[in-house]
Design a protein around this motif. Structure first.
Motif, PDB file in Angstrom:
ATOM      1  N   ARG A  66       0.835  -1.205   0.000  1.00 44.02           N
ATOM      2  CA  ARG A  66       0.000   0.000   0.000  1.00 44.02           C
ATOM      3  C   ARG A  66       0.868   1.253   0.000  1.00 44.02           C
ATOM      4  N   GLY A  67       2.032   1.163   0.671  1.00 38.03           N
ATOM      5  CA  GLY A  67       2.937   2.306   0.699  1.00 38.03           C
ATOM      6  C   GLY A  67       3.425   2.672  -0.693  1.00 38.03           C
ATOM      7  N   ASN A  68       3.764   1.656  -1.484  1.00 43.65           N
ATOM      8  CA  ASN A  68       4.213   1.916  -2.849  1.00 43.65           C
ATOM      9  C   ASN A  68       3.097   2.484  -3.707  1.00 43.65           C
ATOM     10  N   ARG A  69       1.887   1.984  -3.503  1.00 45.75           N
ATOM     11  CA  ARG A  69       0.748   2.507  -4.259  1.00 45.75           C
ATOM     12  C   ARG A  69       0.531   3.982  -3.935  1.00 45.75           C
ATOM     13  N   LYS A  70       0.655   4.319  -2.642  1.00 47.07           N
ATOM     14  CA  LYS A  70       0.478   5.716  -2.242  1.00 47.07           C
ATOM     15  C   LYS A  70       1.572   6.589  -2.853  1.00 47.07           C
ATOM     16  N   GLN A  71       2.800   6.088  -2.884  1.00 54.02           N
ATOM     17  CA  GLN A  71       3.891   6.862  -3.467  1.00 54.02           C
ATOM     18  C   GLN A  71       3.643   7.113  -4.954  1.00 54.02           C
ATOM     19  N   GLN A  72       3.091   6.114  -5.660  1.00 52.85           N
ATOM     20  CA  GLN A  72       2.767   6.303  -7.065  1.00 52.85           C
ATOM     21  C   GLN A  72       1.730   7.414  -7.228  1.00 52.85           C
ATOM     22  N   ARG A  73       0.708   7.404  -6.381  1.00 58.29           N
ATOM     23  CA  ARG A  73      -0.324   8.443  -6.458  1.00 58.29           C
ATOM     24  C   ARG A  73       0.254   9.809  -6.105  1.00 58.29           C
ATOM     25  N   ASP A  74       1.195   9.835  -5.131  1.00 59.69           N
ATOM     26  CA  ASP A  74       1.821  11.108  -4.746  1.00 59.69           C
ATOM     27  C   ASP A  74       2.616  11.704  -5.914  1.00 59.69           C
ATOM     28  N   ILE A  75       3.302  10.843  -6.667  1.00 61.64           N
ATOM     29  CA  ILE A  75       4.053  11.315  -7.833  1.00 61.64           C
ATOM     30  C   ILE A  75       3.095  11.910  -8.854  1.00 61.64           C
ATOM     31  N   GLU A  76       2.011  11.207  -9.130  1.00 56.90           N
ATOM     32  CA  GLU A  76       1.040  11.691 -10.112  1.00 56.90           C
ATOM     33  C   GLU A  76       0.431  13.019  -9.671  1.00 56.90           C
ATOM     34  N   ALA A  77       0.147  13.142  -8.362  1.00 57.21           N
ATOM     35  CA  ALA A  77      -0.434  14.385  -7.858  1.00 57.21           C
ATOM     36  C   ALA A  77       0.546  15.546  -8.020  1.00 57.21           C
ATOM     37  N   ALA A  78       1.825  15.280  -7.759  1.00 53.67           N
ATOM     38  CA  ALA A  78       2.843  16.326  -7.907  1.00 53.67           C
ATOM     39  C   ALA A  78       2.987  16.738  -9.366  1.00 53.67           C
ATOM     40  N   VAL A  79       2.981  15.761 -10.269  1.00 53.63           N
ATOM     41  CA  VAL A  79       3.059  16.054 -11.703  1.00 53.63           C
ATOM     42  C   VAL A  79       1.878  16.916 -12.125  1.00 53.63           C
ATOM     43  N   HIS A  80       0.698  16.560 -11.648  1.00 53.79           N
ATOM     44  CA  HIS A  80      -0.516  17.299 -12.022  1.00 53.79           C
ATOM     45  C   HIS A  80      -0.439  18.750 -11.537  1.00 53.79           C
TER      46      HIS A  80
ATOM     47  N   LEU B  75       2.982  25.290 -14.174  1.00 53.28           N
ATOM     48  CA  LEU B  75       4.042  25.644 -15.117  1.00 53.28           C
ATOM     49  C   LEU B  75       3.571  25.691 -16.567  1.00 53.28           C
ATOM     50  N   GLY B  76       2.493  24.981 -16.850  1.00 54.86           N
ATOM     51  CA  GLY B  76       2.004  24.937 -18.225  1.00 54.86           C
ATOM     52  C   GLY B  76       2.881  24.102 -19.143  1.00 54.86           C
ATOM     53  N   ARG B  77       3.652  23.184 -18.578  1.00 60.00           N
ATOM     54  CA  ARG B  77       4.541  22.314 -19.349  1.00 60.00           C
ATOM     55  C   ARG B  77       4.839  21.077 -18.521  1.00 60.00           C
ATOM     56  N   ALA B  78       5.521  20.123 -19.153  1.00 56.32           N
ATOM     57  CA  ALA B  78       5.929  18.928 -18.419  1.00 56.32           C
ATOM     58  C   ALA B  78       7.024  19.293 -17.426  1.00 56.32           C
ATOM     59  N   PRO B  79       6.847  19.019 -16.143  1.00 60.49           N
ATOM     60  CA  PRO B  79       7.868  19.376 -15.159  1.00 60.49           C
ATOM     61  C   PRO B  79       9.106  18.495 -15.285  1.00 60.49           C
ATOM     62  N   GLN B  80      10.247  19.063 -14.933  1.00 58.16           N
ATOM     63  CA  GLN B  80      11.492  18.305 -14.925  1.00 58.16           C
ATOM     64  C   GLN B  80      11.522  17.402 -13.695  1.00 58.16           C
ATOM     65  N   GLU B  81      12.369  16.419 -13.764  1.00 57.43           N
ATOM     66  CA  GLU B  81      12.493  15.460 -12.666  1.00 57.43           C
ATOM     67  C   GLU B  81      12.840  16.162 -11.357  1.00 57.43           C
ATOM     68  N   SER B  82      13.762  17.102 -11.409  1.00 56.43           N
ATOM     69  CA  SER B  82      14.164  17.815 -10.194  1.00 56.43           C
ATOM     70  C   SER B  82      13.018  18.636  -9.626  1.00 56.43           C
ATOM     71  N   GLU B  83      12.163  19.154 -10.506  1.00 53.72           N
ATOM     72  CA  GLU B  83      11.014  19.947 -10.064  1.00 53.72           C
ATOM     73  C   GLU B  83       9.980  19.072  -9.371  1.00 53.72           C
ATOM     74  N   ILE B  84       9.791  17.863  -9.881  1.00 50.16           N
ATOM     75  CA  ILE B  84       8.852  16.938  -9.241  1.00 50.16           C
ATOM     76  C   ILE B  84       9.360  16.565  -7.853  1.00 50.16           C
ATOM     77  N   ALA B  85      10.655  16.284  -7.766  1.00 48.26           N
ATOM     78  CA  ALA B  85      11.245  15.953  -6.462  1.00 48.26           C
ATOM     79  C   ALA B  85      11.055  17.096  -5.475  1.00 48.26           C
ATOM     80  N   GLN B  86      11.310  18.317  -5.929  1.00 50.53           N
ATOM     81  CA  GLN B  86      11.160  19.484  -5.056  1.00 50.53           C
ATOM     82  C   GLN B  86       9.709  19.659  -4.626  1.00 50.53           C
ATOM     83  N   GLU B  87       8.779  19.454  -5.557  1.00 51.43           N
ATOM     84  CA  GLU B  87       7.354  19.583  -5.236  1.00 51.43           C
ATOM     85  C   GLU B  87       6.938  18.585  -4.166  1.00 51.43           C
ATOM     86  N   MET B  88       7.575  17.403  -4.183  1.00 48.70           N
ATOM     87  CA  MET B  88       7.262  16.375  -3.189  1.00 48.70           C
ATOM     88  C   MET B  88       8.059  16.550  -1.908  1.00 48.70           C
TER      89      MET B  88
END
Length: 237
Positions: free
Chosen positions: A88-102, A108-121
């Motif tokens: 369940r922890g891994n499933r939650k982490q997957q959803r957290d990544i998707e939420a940060a991307v969204h 930003l109006g564009r695809a975020p960079q990997e470093s930006e997603i990490a910072q958002e999380m």
């Protein structure tokens, strides 16, 4: 393939269709975490094949290979359901990544960079990349799971679906196919390459890593990140 009494020759068919079991196991293992053993899937797949031999009725008008494929995949799914293959922890982490991307795409109006997603999380980049490796198990764009709701139907049923209701059949819908194509075009270039090599050219992680000059682990991370982006795009479709 039939005996003198008109029955299916089980021994011959087991030998003939054992490559089918291996092929289905390899297809499924590519969608699952590293802790799932290929040999285990093959073993239960052979049980499914044997079950298909006992249940097949030619009068139903279905080809044996089609019937056997359903029984083999069903046996593998039953095994995975009982082994709690993704925490369940891994499933939650997957959803957290998707939420940060969204959130970032909206901001930003564009695809975020990997470093930006990490910072958002709120994570160091290395820790975020480790999570990308861990959440392997949502390794395809499962179109039946665009709501983001993990309650209700079995998670595994949506993420490794069998032939009926298979996301592949949904892709035959031209509008959904076009939506997926457009979403892939909006991926960062390197992630587009990964998706193309993995799905269009049927290359494995090792082969893709060699082409890109990176490690297999890095390819896995890029793939997981691509899936998160696509799921966000298609959820809004």
């Amino acid at each position: 393939m039939y005996t003198a009494t008109g029955r299916l020759d089980s021994g011959t068919l087991l030998k003939q269709y054992s490559p089918l079991v291996r092929r289905l196991a390899h297809q499924m293992i590519a969608k699952l975490p590293a802790n799932v053993e290929l040999d285990d899937l093959i073993q239960v797949g052979m049980i499914g094949l044997n079950d298909a031999l006992g249940r097949f009725d030619i009068a139903q008008g279905v080809q044996f290979e089609t019937f056997a494929t359903q029984r083999i995949r069903g046996a593998m799914l039953d095994e995975l359901r009982g082994s709690d293959w993704m925490s369940r922890g891994n499933r939650k982490q997957q959803r957290d990544i998707e939420a940060a991307v969204h959130r970032l795409e909206q901001k930003l109006g564009r695809a975020p960079q990997e470093s930006e997603i990490a910072q958002e999380m709120g994570l160091p980049l290395e820790e975020y990349q480790e999570i990308l490796t861990k959440v392997r198990g949502t390794q395809l764009v499962y179109l039946e799971d665009m709501s983001g709701d993990e309650s209700g139907d079995e998670y595994l049923d949506r993420h490794v679906a069998d032939e009926e209701g298979n996301p592949l059949s949904l892709l035959q819908d031209q509008r959904m196919r076009m939506a997926l194509i457009e979403a892939i075009k909006k991926l960062p270039e390197r992630e587009q390459y990964v998706m193309s090599m993995y799905y269009e050219h049927d290359m494995n992680l090792k082969e893709i890593a060699a082409v890109l000059g990176v490690t297999e682990s890095r390819v896995c991370q890029l793939h997981s990140q691509s899936i998160a982006r696509l799921r966000v795009k298609l959820r809004d479709w």
